[in-house]
Design a protein around this motif. Structure first.
Motif, PDB file in Angstrom:
ATOM      1  N   GLN A  81       0.837  -1.186   0.000  1.00  0.00           N
ATOM      2  CA  GLN A  81       0.000   0.000   0.000  1.00  0.00           C
ATOM      3  C   GLN A  81       0.878   1.244   0.000  1.00  0.00           C
ATOM      4  N   CYS A  82       0.379   2.314  -0.596  1.00  0.00           N
ATOM      5  CA  CYS A  82       1.128   3.565  -0.661  1.00  0.00           C
ATOM      6  C   CYS A  82       0.278   4.715  -0.122  1.00  0.00           C
ATOM      7  N   ALA A  83       0.944   5.686   0.480  1.00  0.00           N
ATOM      8  CA  ALA A  83       0.253   6.861   1.014  1.00  0.00           C
ATOM      9  C   ALA A  83       1.229   8.024   1.070  1.00  0.00           C
ATOM     10  N   SER A  84       0.681   9.231   1.132  1.00  0.00           N
ATOM     11  CA  SER A  84       1.505  10.428   1.235  1.00  0.00           C
ATOM     12  C   SER A  84       1.746  10.759   2.704  1.00  0.00           C
ATOM     13  N   ILE A  85       3.021  10.831   3.084  1.00  0.00           N
ATOM     14  CA  ILE A  85       3.400  11.205   4.449  1.00  0.00           C
ATOM     15  C   ILE A  85       4.397  12.347   4.369  1.00  0.00           C
ATOM     16  N   ASN A  86       4.010  13.479   4.916  1.00  0.00           N
ATOM     17  CA  ASN A  86       4.876  14.662   4.898  1.00  0.00           C
ATOM     18  C   ASN A  86       5.359  14.989   3.485  1.00  0.00           C
ATOM     19  N   ALA A  87       4.409  15.028   2.569  1.00  0.00           N
ATOM     20  CA  ALA A  87       4.642  15.450   1.182  1.00  0.00           C
ATOM     21  C   ALA A  87       5.508  14.485   0.375  1.00  0.00           C
ATOM     22  N   ARG A  88       5.598  13.233   0.799  1.00  0.00           N
ATOM     23  CA  ARG A  88       6.289  12.237  -0.017  1.00  0.00           C
ATOM     24  C   ARG A  88       5.523  10.921   0.023  1.00  0.00           C
ATOM     25  N   ILE A  89       5.607  10.185  -1.059  1.00  0.00           N
ATOM     26  CA  ILE A  89       4.889   8.922  -1.160  1.00  0.00           C
ATOM     27  C   ILE A  89       5.694   7.812  -0.485  1.00  0.00           C
ATOM     28  N   VAL A  90       5.037   7.134   0.427  1.00  0.00           N
ATOM     29  CA  VAL A  90       5.655   6.017   1.141  1.00  0.00           C
ATOM     30  C   VAL A  90       4.869   4.752   0.822  1.00  0.00           C
ATOM     31  N   CYS A  91       5.561   3.718   0.382  1.00  0.00           N
ATOM     32  CA  CYS A  91       4.930   2.433   0.087  1.00  0.00           C
ATOM     33  C   CYS A  91       5.444   1.383   1.067  1.00  0.00           C
ATOM     34  N   SER A  92       4.554   0.501   1.500  1.00  0.00           N
ATOM     35  CA  SER A  92       4.934  -0.468   2.523  1.00  0.00           C
ATOM     36  C   SER A  92       4.051  -1.705   2.448  1.00  0.00           C
ATOM     37  N   THR A  93       4.603  -2.820   2.903  1.00  0.00           N
ATOM     38  CA  THR A  93       3.838  -4.067   3.030  1.00  0.00           C
ATOM     39  C   THR A  93       3.597  -4.403   4.499  1.00  0.00           C
ATOM     40  N   ALA A  94       3.848  -3.448   5.392  1.00  0.00           N
ATOM     41  CA  ALA A  94       3.723  -3.697   6.830  1.00  0.00           C
ATOM     42  C   ALA A  94       2.317  -4.179   7.181  1.00  0.00           C
ATOM     43  N   ALA A  95       2.265  -5.156   8.080  1.00  0.00           N
ATOM     44  CA  ALA A  95       0.968  -5.725   8.452  1.00  0.00           C
ATOM     45  C   ALA A  95       1.020  -6.285   9.864  1.00  0.00           C
ATOM     46  N   GLN A 166       8.289   9.773   9.700  1.00  0.00           N
ATOM     47  CA  GLN A 166       6.899   9.359   9.490  1.00  0.00           C
ATOM     48  C   GLN A 166       6.025   9.672  10.706  1.00  0.00           C
ATOM     49  N   ASN A 167       6.195  10.874  11.235  1.00  0.00           N
ATOM     50  CA  ASN A 167       5.370  11.358  12.342  1.00  0.00           C
ATOM     51  C   ASN A 167       5.395  10.423  13.552  1.00  0.00           C
ATOM     52  N   PRO A 168       6.560  10.230  14.154  1.00  0.00           N
ATOM     53  CA  PRO A 168       6.658   9.344  15.324  1.00  0.00           C
ATOM     54  C   PRO A 168       5.857   9.877  16.505  1.00  0.00           C
ATOM     55  N   LYS A 169       5.514   8.979  17.404  1.00  0.00           N
ATOM     56  CA  LYS A 169       4.786   9.363  18.609  1.00  0.00           C
ATOM     57  C   LYS A 169       5.745  10.037  19.596  1.00  0.00           C
ATOM     58  N   PRO A 170       5.298  11.067  20.295  1.00  0.00           N
ATOM     59  CA  PRO A 170       6.144  11.703  21.315  1.00  0.00           C
ATOM     60  C   PRO A 170       6.469  10.723  22.439  1.00  0.00           C
ATOM     61  N   MET A 171       7.654  10.847  22.995  1.00  0.00           N
ATOM     62  CA  MET A 171       8.073   9.950  24.065  1.00  0.00           C
ATOM     63  C   MET A 171       7.113  10.009  25.249  1.00  0.00           C
ATOM     64  N   GLY A 172       6.621  11.204  25.557  1.00  0.00           N
ATOM     65  CA  GLY A 172       5.711  11.349  26.686  1.00  0.00           C
ATOM     66  C   GLY A 172       4.440  10.533  26.526  1.00  0.00           C
ATOM     67  N   LYS A 173       3.883  10.512  25.323  1.00  0.00           N
ATOM     68  CA  LYS A 173       2.661   9.744  25.072  1.00  0.00           C
ATOM     69  C   LYS A 173       2.940   8.243  25.122  1.00  0.00           C
TER      70      LYS A 173
END
Length: 209
Positions: A81-95, A166-173
């Motif tokens: 699957q592919c999606a736009s993340i921070n103005a760039r296309i990222v493709c992945s098979t992660a599941a 790819q927009n990581p989660k903050p350490m505090g959260k």
């Protein structure tokens, strides 16, 4: 009446003290140490799952990287699957719950002797990565931030140890979720400790060289 302003450091101390008081009655001192190691691993796995999929529920084992779900656990779905993340296309098979890539599955199904991509196999893959990155001792000892940064190269949702952008989660959260899950595990096992002890097979992962 004198009003006192409680500093942020004081609040952190009180929070840690409160958590410690909750954990203390789990069992005897020796058993507490052994049980907590397992519960910390469980809570850490939940935290990774939440960061990667947005949920700690069982439905996380079915999630595809950007959209949709899969139901066949006989093998990795290998759906790109592919999606736009921070103005760039990222493709992945992660599941799955820990967003395992297809090439990792191709390698680890032999190393770990996995027969399928079931929830148990997904857990085993995540634990393998934690051990491989040298983070398992930190996880068991409660050194949460150290462990997070060590596995950052595996999971893009971690805020350190990678430059995936790819927009990581903050350490505090992440830490809040970890502590929340840990307290819930402790409460649960305190209620059933006379019937069953917490268990998790992570020490004896068999790796085929």
């Amino acid at each position: 009446m004198n009003l006192r302003i409680i500093s942020l450091e004081r609040l952190k101390f009180l929070g840690v003290l409160f958590l410690w008081l909750l954990l203390l009655p789990l069992s005897s001192e020796a058993a507490l140490s052994a049980d907590l190691k397992i519960l910390r691993v469980k809570a850490f796995l939940d935290t990774i799952a939440w960061a990667e999929t947005g949920t700690v529920a069982k439905k996380g084992y079915h999630i595809l990287v950007f959209n949709g779900k899969f139901s066949n656990f006989s093998k990795h779905p290998k759906i790109k699957q592919c999606a736009s993340i921070n103005a760039r296309i990222v493709c992945s098979t992660a599941a799955g719950r820990y967003q395992v890539m297809d090439f990792n599955w191709d390698s680890l199904k032999y190393k770990l002797k996995l027969k399928d991509f079931s929830p148990g196999s997904q857990d085993k893959i995540a634990l393998y990565f934690i051990i491989q990155k040298g983070a398992i001792a930190d996880v068991k000892a409660g050194r949460f931030e150290n462990a997070v940064c060590k596995v950052g190269g595996i999971w893009a949702s971690m805020p350190c140890g990678n430059n995936y952008g790819q927009n990581p989660k903050p350490m505090g959260k992440l830490k809040f979720m970890y502590q929340y899950r840990l307290v819930n595990y402790v409460k649960y096992y305190k209620s059933i400790e006379k019937k069953r002890k917490p268990s998790l097979k992570y020490e004896n992962i068999t790796i085929v060289r």
